[in-house]
Design an enzyme around this catalytic site. Structure first.
Site, PDB file in Angstrom:
ATOM      1  CD  GLU A 262      -1.168   2.368   1.755  1.00  0.00           C
ATOM      2  OE1 GLU A 262      -1.868   3.433   1.467  1.00  0.00           O
ATOM      3  OE2 GLU A 262      -2.089   2.334   2.906  1.00  0.00           O
ATOM      4  CD  GLU A 393       1.363  10.645  -0.331  1.00  0.00           C
ATOM      5  OE1 GLU A 393       0.219   9.707  -0.286  1.00  0.00           O
ATOM      6  OE2 GLU A 393       2.686   9.838  -0.705  1.00  0.00           O
TER       7      GLU A 393
END
Length: 489
Positions: A262, A393
């Site tokens: 993930e 991000e």
């Protein structure tokens, strides 16, 4: 009820300082330790054992010794242990929440929310443990009977992140235990205490020695590499950056390990001209500022139709200006510290780049002077294409708004990233919502909602946001291997 310094000290003093290997708390080889800090003050809150590569292999030895017996343990017994662990989490939810706030910085209300969310993985997979099934039937040729059964994958190694220290541990440990796998877990060095406390609760729930082993360390790669290279290991699960994930995938390839990854996100938050702006603003506040913006699921790029962009920005700015900054234990705090000084520097650089390219800072835009690692909640509008803040991000409390004109433009902008974890779409047009489900290249999507995570749902992404799923019916299958047997007629 307010939290006192005495409350904090009592809790911290109760946290074991050792490694948990083979059912025992023990010091690291050579007695090495490292410090855990409160990011709101910079103060050391606990010194704990610092595992070496040798300790990592000792933990793997313990997991290997326990694997066969745990795999043979009746599913109902495994289920009952997980359910007892869930109940113990409910009993100790205030301790878990406060500990997370002290070592990670999130507001106490959000930490309580994480305990509720993370606990649900224990309950969900306690129920799934007894539902592992196969199938039996005649083959098409009529020459034999086919038996398809499931077996535990085996020894599993987990590397968890600092931003959700409780939920990331339960989301990996619960399905592994339900499936019959033993575990070595390496929590993040920045926030290891929550995993240690949770392990104490697993011990109280009756988990046998060696089934879960905890090896916190300040030298992640030195500890992890020998474990991943060990031929006894069969499963690797990691939550963290795509950059690190690529390296771990390369290491896992040598042993052809089962992997769950993930990884990073760059979530688009698309607001169409027909959106209910009350819903959109509420969703934006959750999707952006939950966990101080430090979440892989955090909305990173706000892509708003030009006809409603000003009103959306005005409403958001008003809400953000009212957010209280402070230590997460203080009443009314909505924005705690970022995890460390490097995180502050990254957020500052992204905002500065956007401004240099023509963006406007509506509110915030500065690091907070004084102790701790705080950054003001920030709204940036008129963000130009090519700005770093649209490509990277953010992992901080910065809401960046760009605009679009047509549905096709919105889809193109949303998909213009190598990441594909989650997307958010706000529209009152049901047909358009269905088109977005098909068009957006993400593993998850929130339609008119700003939070999607749920223990009963498969969590995971596409593209460079990872492989595999955690949670849902799919989650336990990450820890099972399928075996086919033919019996001739």
């Amino acid at each position: 009820m307010s939290i006192t310094a005495s409350d904090e000290k009592t809790l911290l003093d109760s946290i074991p300082t050792g490694l948990y290997i083979g059912g025992e708390w023990a010091p690291a080889t050579g007695g090495r330790t490292f410090d855990v800090h409160d990011p709101a003050t910079g103060a050391v809150i606990r010194s704990i054992a610092d595992a070496t590569a040798e300790d990592g292999i000792r933990a793997l030895d313990a997991a290997a010794a326990a694997q066969d017996e745990w795999a043979a343990t009746p599913a109902r017994t495994r289920s009952d242990i997980l359910r007892r662990a869930f109940d113990l989490v409910q009993e100790h939810k205030e301790d878990l929440a406060l500990l997370m706030t002290l070592e990670m910085g999130k507001p106490l209300a959000e930490a309580r929310g994480e305990v509720a969310y993370g606990g649900e993985f224990l309950r969900w997979f306690s129920e799934e443990a007894v539902r592992i099934s196969g199938r039996y039937g005649q083959n098409p040729e009529g020459t034999g009977r086919m038996i398809v059964s499931q077996r535990p994958v085996g020894l599993s190694f987990f590397i968890t992140p600092w931003n959700f220290p409780f939920a990331m541990a339960t989301r990996k440990i619960a399905p592994a235990l339900a499936a019959g796998c033993t575990v070595v877990i390496k929590p993040a060095a920045l926030t290891p205490l929550t995993t240690i406390l949770f392990t104490k609760l697993l011990e109280q729930a009756g988990l046998p020695a060696g089934v879960v082993n905890v090896v916190q360390t300040s030298s992640s790669s030195k500890l992890s590499a020998p474990i991943i290279a060990d031929p006894r290991l069969r499963k690797l699960s990691f939550t963290g950056s795509t950059e690190v994930g690529r390296k771990l995938l390369a290491q896992a390839a040598d042993g052809v390990l089962r992997v769950s990854m993930e990884l990073g996100g760059n979530a688009p938050f698309v607001v169409f001209e027909d959106a209910d702006l009350d819903k959109a603003v509420e969703g934006a506040m959750l999707a952006k500022f939950r966990n101080i913006g430090q979440a892989c699921t955090a909305a990173n790029r706000f892509i708003v139709h030009s006809s409603v962009a000003d009103e959306f920005a005005d409403r958001i700015t008003e809400r953000v200006k009212a957010m209280k900054i402070g230590r997460g234990t203080e009443d009314g705090v909505a924005i705690g510290p970022l995890i460390d000084a490097d995180a502050v520097d990254k957020v500052r650089a992204l905002v500065e780049d956007a401004v240099e390219r023509g963006a406007t800072v509506r509110t915030g835009g500065n690091a907070v002077e004084g102790e701790g690692t705080f950054y003001e909640p920030t709204v940036v509008t008129e963000v130009a294409a090519g700005s770093d803040i649209l490509r990277e991000e953010i992992f901080g409390p910065v809401l960046a708004i760009a605009t679009f004109e047509t549905e096709a433009d919105a889809v193109r902008l949303a998909n213009d990233t190598e990441y594909g974890l989650v997307s958010y779409v706000f529209t009152e047009d049901l047909a358009r919502g269905h088109r977005m489900i098909d068009a957006l290249e993400t593993g998850m999507m929130g339609l008119n909602v700003g939070v999607v995570s749920n223990a009963a749902a498969p969590f995971g992404g596409v593209k460079q946001s990872g492989v595999g799923r955690e949670g849902g019916f799919e989650g336990i299958h990450e820890y099972l291997s399928t075996k086919y047997t033919l019996i001739p007629n």
